[in-house]
Structures are given as C-alpha cells and as structure tokens.
Design an enzyme around this catalytic site. Structure first.
Site, mmCIF file in Angstrom:
data_model
loop_
_atom_site.group_PDB
_atom_site.id
_atom_site.type_symbol
_atom_site.label_atom_id
_atom_site.label_comp_id
_atom_site.label_asym_id
_atom_site.label_seq_id
_atom_site.Cartn_x
_atom_site.Cartn_y
_atom_site.Cartn_z
ATOM 1 N N HIS A 269 6.546 -1.695 3.540
ATOM 2 C CA HIS A 269 6.541 -2.996 4.001
ATOM 3 C C HIS A 269 5.692 -3.945 2.687
ATOM 4 C CE1 HIS A 269 3.295 -0.393 5.721
ATOM 5 N NE2 HIS A 269 2.537 -1.404 5.470
ATOM 6 N N HIS B 249 3.244 -7.014 2.284
ATOM 7 C CA HIS B 249 2.260 -7.802 3.049
ATOM 8 C C HIS B 249 2.501 -9.160 2.251
ATOM 9 C CE1 HIS B 249 -0.198 -4.940 5.219
ATOM 10 N NE2 HIS B 249 0.049 -4.200 4.343
ATOM 11 N N GLN C 286 -2.221 2.656 3.162
ATOM 12 C CA GLN C 286 -1.023 2.733 4.143
ATOM 13 C C GLN C 286 -1.399 3.227 5.454
ATOM 14 O OE1 GLN C 286 2.871 4.260 2.324
ATOM 15 N NE2 GLN C 286 3.942 3.319 3.733
ATOM 16 N N ASN D 28 0.931 -1.088 0.017
ATOM 17 C CA ASN D 28 -0.088 0.143 0.048
ATOM 18 C C ASN D 28 0.993 1.133 0.082
ATOM 19 O OD1 ASN D 28 -2.413 -1.573 0.186
ATOM 20 N ND2 ASN D 28 -2.138 -1.866 2.291
HETATM 21 P P1 5GP Z 1 -0.505 -0.864 5.869
HETATM 22 O O1 5GP Z 1 -1.841 -0.428 6.533
HETATM 23 O O2 5GP Z 1 0.439 0.253 6.271
HETATM 24 O O3 5GP Z 1 -0.331 -1.230 4.707
HETATM 25 O O4 5GP Z 1 0.084 -1.876 6.935
HETATM 26 C C1 5GP Z 1 0.278 -2.144 8.181
HETATM 27 C C2 5GP Z 1 0.240 -3.139 8.849
HETATM 28 O O5 5GP Z 1 0.998 -3.224 10.023
HETATM 29 C C3 5GP Z 1 -1.118 -3.590 9.246
HETATM 30 O O6 5GP Z 1 -1.881 -4.689 8.573
HETATM 31 C C4 5GP Z 1 -1.301 -3.833 10.827
HETATM 32 O O7 5GP Z 1 -2.232 -4.515 11.161
HETATM 33 C C5 5GP Z 1 -0.063 -3.942 11.092
HETATM 34 N N1 5GP Z 1 0.669 -3.357 12.325
HETATM 35 C C6 5GP Z 1 0.519 -2.182 12.910
HETATM 36 N N2 5GP Z 1 0.964 -2.008 14.013
HETATM 37 C C7 5GP Z 1 1.557 -3.304 14.212
HETATM 38 C C8 5GP Z 1 2.362 -3.725 15.460
HETATM 39 O O8 5GP Z 1 2.494 -2.991 16.278
HETATM 40 N N3 5GP Z 1 3.006 -4.939 15.095
HETATM 41 C C9 5GP Z 1 2.487 -5.831 14.184
HETATM 42 N N4 5GP Z 1 2.907 -6.986 14.271
HETATM 43 N N5 5GP Z 1 1.871 -5.345 13.240
HETATM 44 C C10 5GP Z 1 1.566 -4.022 13.117
#
Ligand code: 5GP
Ligand code: ZN
Length: 112
Positions: free
Chosen positions: A98, A100, A92, A85
C-alpha cells in the site's frame, strides 16, 4: 491469499471509506489518519510488500503513481507525501502493498 485485510477491503468484504478505484487499484481512507488527508492506495492483486514486485509489475507501479496524482488533483491537493513502508522494521504492519497519500499539514523531514 486467505485472510488478508486489504484483499478483503479491495473486494468489498470488509467495509472501508472508499475514495476511488480502477480495474487494478483501490483507494480508501486510513482508519487511523496521520494527517488531515490520509488515503491508502493498494493493488487489487495481492502483493505482500514493495520488495516483492517483479519486472512484470512495472506498469502497476506506474499506475499507482498516476492514480495517486489523480486523487490529489481531484481533492485539490498540490503538496502531498507518498510513503511505502517495506518490512516490519520500516513500519509495515499490513502485508499487502500500500502507498500512503498524506496531506493537509506541514510534513516533518526526516521522518521518525
Ligand atoms: P503500514 O503501517 O503497514 O504502512 O500501514 C498500514 C495502515 O493501515 C495503517 O496506517 C493503519 O492505520 C491502516 N489500517 C489498518 N487496519 C485498517 C482497516 O481495517 N481499515 C483501514 N481503513 N485502515 C486500516
Ligand atoms: Zn492482500
């Protein structure tokens, strides 16, 4: 970079369920899994998002892909989805690049 959640996780300062790591990459379980397997792969170096990558990061992105494939192979996953994202409107929420890795259920397409 101060106060970046994923920098702190990569450095082991905030606990996570680590999956694997290399010199340049770290992987760990997502805290809110969206599939039976939901792993995040990050560079240890802080890059805020995909669109911040430069020509010097070409090798890093290749390493991320190879690392994702290696994790999938070790976990005996044949079918999986890699998602990035880029930016808030794209979903994001953590501004440290990152990827996924999602697997273990039938994936819908197109995504919502
Ligand atoms: P994004 O939405 O930015 O693409 O993905 C961020 C991801 O990080 C989300 O799926 C969320 O669940 C994960 N995430 C957020 N905070 C933490 C954390 O403290 N530990 C872990 N293991 N995952 C996290
Ligand atoms: Zn960071």
């Amino acid at each position: 970079m101060t106060q970046c959640l994923f920098c702190e996780i990569a450095a082991g300062k905030i606990p996570s369920k680590k999956v694997d790591e290399t010199n340049s990459l770290f992987s760990f379980r997502d805290i809110h899994p969206q599939a039976p397997v939901h792993i995040l792969i990050i560079p240890k170096k802080h890059i805020s998002k995909l669109s911040e990558l430069t020509a010097g990061d070409v090798q890093l992105m290749g390493e991320i892909t190879a690392f994702a494939n290696q994790i999938a192979s070790i976990q005996k996953l044949t079918d999986y989805r890699l998602v990035v994202n880029n930016g808030a409107e794209a979903g994001q929420t953590v501004f440290h690049l990152h990827v996924h890795l999602l697997a273990g259920r039938k994936m819908n397409w197109p995504p919502g």
